[in-house]
Design a protein around this motif. Structure first.
Motif, PDB file in Angstrom:
ATOM      1  N   ASN A 180       0.831  -1.212   0.000  1.00  0.00           N
ATOM      2  CA  ASN A 180       0.000   0.000   0.000  1.00  0.00           C
ATOM      3  C   ASN A 180       0.862   1.258   0.000  1.00  0.00           C
ATOM      4  OD1 ASN A 180      -2.363  -1.520   0.124  1.00  0.00           O
ATOM      5  ND2 ASN A 180      -2.489  -1.387   2.346  1.00  0.00           N
ATOM      6  N   GLN A 240       3.707   5.858  -5.632  1.00  0.00           N
ATOM      7  CA  GLN A 240       3.550   5.872  -7.090  1.00  0.00           C
ATOM      8  C   GLN A 240       2.418   6.795  -7.515  1.00  0.00           C
ATOM      9  OE1 GLN A 240       3.014   1.667  -7.768  1.00  0.00           O
ATOM     10  NE2 GLN A 240       5.215   1.312  -8.066  1.00  0.00           N
ATOM     11  N   ASN A 241       1.387   6.914  -6.684  1.00  0.00           N
ATOM     12  CA  ASN A 241       0.239   7.756  -7.019  1.00  0.00           C
ATOM     13  C   ASN A 241       0.526   9.248  -6.878  1.00  0.00           C
ATOM     14  OD1 ASN A 241      -1.341   5.533  -7.608  1.00  0.00           O
ATOM     15  ND2 ASN A 241      -2.217   5.419  -5.549  1.00  0.00           N
ATOM     16  N   LYS A 242       1.610   9.606  -6.239  1.00  0.00           N
ATOM     17  CA  LYS A 242       1.911  11.022  -5.996  1.00  0.00           C
ATOM     18  C   LYS A 242       2.516  11.722  -7.211  1.00  0.00           C
ATOM     19  CE  LYS A 242       0.268  11.461  -1.960  1.00  0.00           C
ATOM     20  NZ  LYS A 242      -0.822  12.359  -1.676  1.00  0.00           N
ATOM     21  N   HIS A 243       3.076  11.004  -8.143  1.00  0.00           N
ATOM     22  CA  HIS A 243       3.623  11.562  -9.393  1.00  0.00           C
ATOM     23  C   HIS A 243       4.460  12.823  -9.178  1.00  0.00           C
ATOM     24  CE1 HIS A 243       1.137   8.763 -11.566  1.00  0.00           C
ATOM     25  NE2 HIS A 243       0.039   9.270 -11.047  1.00  0.00           N
ATOM     26  N   LYS A 285       2.376   1.800  -3.453  1.00  0.00           N
ATOM     27  CA  LYS A 285       1.333   2.333  -4.352  1.00  0.00           C
ATOM     28  C   LYS A 285       1.069   3.807  -4.050  1.00  0.00           C
ATOM     29  CE  LYS A 285      -1.087  -1.996  -5.209  1.00  0.00           C
ATOM     30  NZ  LYS A 285      -2.294  -2.787  -4.916  1.00  0.00           N
ATOM     31  N   HIS A 286       1.052   4.149  -2.764  1.00  0.00           N
ATOM     32  CA  HIS A 286       0.826   5.539  -2.353  1.00  0.00           C
ATOM     33  C   HIS A 286       1.900   6.451  -2.946  1.00  0.00           C
ATOM     34  CE1 HIS A 286      -0.656   8.760   0.231  1.00  0.00           C
ATOM     35  NE2 HIS A 286       0.575   8.989   0.620  1.00  0.00           N
TER      36      HIS A 286
END
Length: 157
Positions: A74, A80-83, A77-78
């Motif tokens: 998790n 990776q989602n911040k870009h 993924k967190h």
């Protein structure tokens, strides 16, 4: 106003993505990554770790002498989602250097003075709908002004 630990949490996730660490290692690594401009305290790092555990982004291994934290799926993924554009640690260092600058200290002082006056104004507005509406309008005007200013500055970057 409550101080947020979001950027410290994000930094901790980045560290734990590299390797599992115990709390003291995390504090020392955060300081090192900022070239000494940030001195992590237990009062910041451990609550941030607790919040990350509550968000189920990290895990705690207590099987050894020291509590060792590691990022979980998790947490990865967190991140990776911040870009984020660019290198996180360059941003970390710049942010910590700014935080210790004279300009930043003056700006925080001005915000603290404003917050004190704002709290007084809220206290005086209690039970007076007209005062509340005036205070809301004032805050909305300030917010719009700041938004325009940040948009203009964003155009220059």
């Amino acid at each position: 106003m409550r101080r947020r630990r979001g950027f410290v949490q994000f930094a901790i996730l980045h560290l734990l993505k590299e390797e599992s660490m115990h709390g003291y290692q995390i504090m020392k690594e955060l300081e090192e990554r900022s070239n000494g401009t940030y001195s992590a305290s237990a009062g910041t790092v451990y609550p941030a770790l607790q919040e990350l555990m509550e968000q189920q982004l990290i895990e705690l291994d207590t099987s050894s002498d020291k509590k060792v934290y590691s990022i979980n799926e998790n947490g990865v993924k967190h991140l990776q989602n911040k870009h984020l554009e660019g290198d996180f640690w360059v941003e970390w260092k710049e942010r910590m250097m700014w935080r210790n600058s004279e300009q930043s200290i003056q700006l925080r002082g001005a915000v603290d003075r404003w917050e004190k006056e704002f709290r007084k104004a809220m206290k005086h507005a209690r039970g007076n709908p007209e005062s509340v509406h005036e205070l809301i309008a004032f805050i909305d005007d300030m917010t719009e002004s700041l938004s325009k200013k940040s948009t203009k500055q964003g155009d220059r970057s």
